[in-house]
Design a protein around this motif. Sequence first.
Motif, PDB file in Angstrom:
ATOM      1  N   ARG A  20     -38.874 -14.456   5.703  1.00 16.72           N
ATOM      2  CA  ARG A  20     -37.830 -13.592   6.254  1.00 16.72           C
ATOM      3  C   ARG A  20     -37.919 -12.197   5.632  1.00 16.72           C
ATOM      4  NH1 ARG A  20     -32.312 -17.280   6.833  1.00 16.72           N
ATOM      5  NH2 ARG A  20     -33.327 -19.141   7.699  1.00 16.72           N
ATOM      6  N   SER A  21     -38.304 -12.139   4.360  1.00 16.54           N
ATOM      7  CA  SER A  21     -38.483 -10.848   3.702  1.00 16.54           C
ATOM      8  C   SER A  21     -39.595 -10.042   4.370  1.00 16.54           C
ATOM      9  CB  SER A  21     -38.798 -11.065   2.213  1.00 16.54           C
ATOM     10  OG  SER A  21     -39.089  -9.847   1.573  1.00 16.54           O
ATOM     11  N   ALA A  24     -38.513  -8.617   7.642  1.00 21.56           N
ATOM     12  CA  ALA A  24     -37.705  -7.406   7.466  1.00 21.56           C
ATOM     13  C   ALA A  24     -38.591  -6.198   7.151  1.00 21.56           C
ATOM     14  CB  ALA A  24     -36.681  -7.621   6.353  1.00 21.56           C
ATOM     15  N   ASP A  29     -37.239  -2.432   7.077  1.00 18.88           N
ATOM     16  CA  ASP A  29     -35.895  -2.596   6.519  1.00 18.88           C
ATOM     17  C   ASP A  29     -36.031  -3.095   5.081  1.00 18.88           C
ATOM     18  OD1 ASP A  29     -33.271  -3.179   5.892  1.00 18.88           O
ATOM     19  OD2 ASP A  29     -32.838  -4.225   7.765  1.00 18.88           O
ATOM     20  N   ARG A  32     -32.985  -5.240   3.414  1.00 17.76           N
ATOM     21  CA  ARG A  32     -32.932  -6.633   3.860  1.00 17.76           C
ATOM     22  C   ARG A  32     -34.118  -7.422   3.308  1.00 17.76           C
ATOM     23  NH1 ARG A  32     -34.305  -9.140   8.945  1.00 17.76           N
ATOM     24  NH2 ARG A  32     -34.894  -7.089   9.753  1.00 17.76           N
ATOM     25  N   LEU A  35     -33.462  -8.212  -0.349  1.00 14.80           N
ATOM     26  CA  LEU A  35     -32.418  -9.231  -0.483  1.00 14.80           C
ATOM     27  C   LEU A  35     -32.990 -10.628  -0.271  1.00 14.80           C
ATOM     28  CD1 LEU A  35     -29.418  -9.942  -0.828  1.00 14.80           C
ATOM     29  CD2 LEU A  35     -29.142  -9.608   1.641  1.00 14.80           C
ATOM     30  N   TRP A  36     -33.797 -10.808   0.783  1.00 14.52           N
ATOM     31  CA  TRP A  36     -34.412 -12.099   1.028  1.00 14.52           C
ATOM     32  C   TRP A  36     -35.398 -12.454  -0.082  1.00 14.52           C
ATOM     33  CZ3 TRP A  36     -32.218 -15.514   3.769  1.00 14.52           C
ATOM     34  CH2 TRP A  36     -31.552 -15.217   4.952  1.00 14.52           C
ATOM     35  N   GLU A 114     -25.361  -6.354  -3.974  1.00 15.31           N
ATOM     36  CA  GLU A 114     -25.516  -6.189  -2.521  1.00 15.31           C
ATOM     37  C   GLU A 114     -24.618  -7.147  -1.750  1.00 15.31           C
ATOM     38  OE1 GLU A 114     -27.321  -4.224   0.738  1.00 15.31           O
ATOM     39  OE2 GLU A 114     -27.838  -3.886  -1.376  1.00 15.31           O
ATOM     40  N   THR A 120     -24.613  -0.480  -2.624  1.00 14.86           N
ATOM     41  CA  THR A 120     -25.834  -0.650  -1.825  1.00 14.86           C
ATOM     42  C   THR A 120     -27.045  -0.369  -2.718  1.00 14.86           C
ATOM     43  OG1 THR A 120     -25.647   1.645  -1.085  1.00 14.86           O
ATOM     44  CG2 THR A 120     -24.729  -0.064   0.355  1.00 14.86           C
TER      45      THR A 120
END
Length: 291
Positions: A20-21, A24, A29, A32, A35-36, A114, A120
Amino acid sequence: MSLPYDPEAVWMKAKNFINRSFDALDDDDFPRAALWAANSLELLAGSTLCQINPLLVADPSDDGRSLMLAAGLPGDTTRYRSIPAKALFSRCARAFRPFNREEAMEIAAQRNAELHSGATPYSEIKDRQSWWERFWSNAETLLDHRGCSIEDFVGPGRSADVQAHLLRGKQNVRRRVDSLVEAADQRLALGIAPPKRLGIIPELDSYVECPVCGDAALLGGDDIEHSELVVDGDQDGIWGYELVQVEADCFQCENCGLMLEGWAYISAAGLPTTFEIERPYEPDDDYYLNE
């Protein structure tokens, strides 16, 4: 249903999150993607410890419920709790050298900010390449100890990108060590006194030859890799000694001012990454009570 502490189940979830990273990143992105990736790193750490023993990741603070589940006793697995990221990464740093606890905790702190605040942090990161270098350096250590390759984790289509991050990270370590050594050497040549600064104060230390000036310099660490008790009998209250092998994580030379922090930097400088010391051994009160 998979058990929450099953190492293969946790491993597959870590792989899912890193994919998923990458998705993104394909969408440009970074917040995102980071975060993943942060979630994936925590899962990867958990799966690597679980592979040794699920008890290493079970939360001991719930009256033993999670420990008992992880030990294989029957019970409601939906009530299982794992240890927080701080404890997880501390255990990985002790078990899987050269995993960097401080870097992993920074990644976890950014993730928490986050998710749980109005901050952010990922959007404010300017040097995103360095962030990925630190991330993949720690992920690679966990994969090595898990017996897996980068390709096993990310697939063949992504491994070249990861290897590029890892190569840059190693080059940056070498460049940083060369810079610190050159600065110390220059101070000696010009007769400049080393900076008055206090580095890490290790719990255990020994002395080695400084690679710059040749003086005796301090090599220190806090983590004991192995210890052996050598008993000589009672002599002036001392019962032999303990031979301790310590993992080095800091180096400081008072003469030229060379200072290195972290296993990777010590290794790159050609210094020993472990050292042995002897320390007196005295039995505790229980020894006498049991006599």
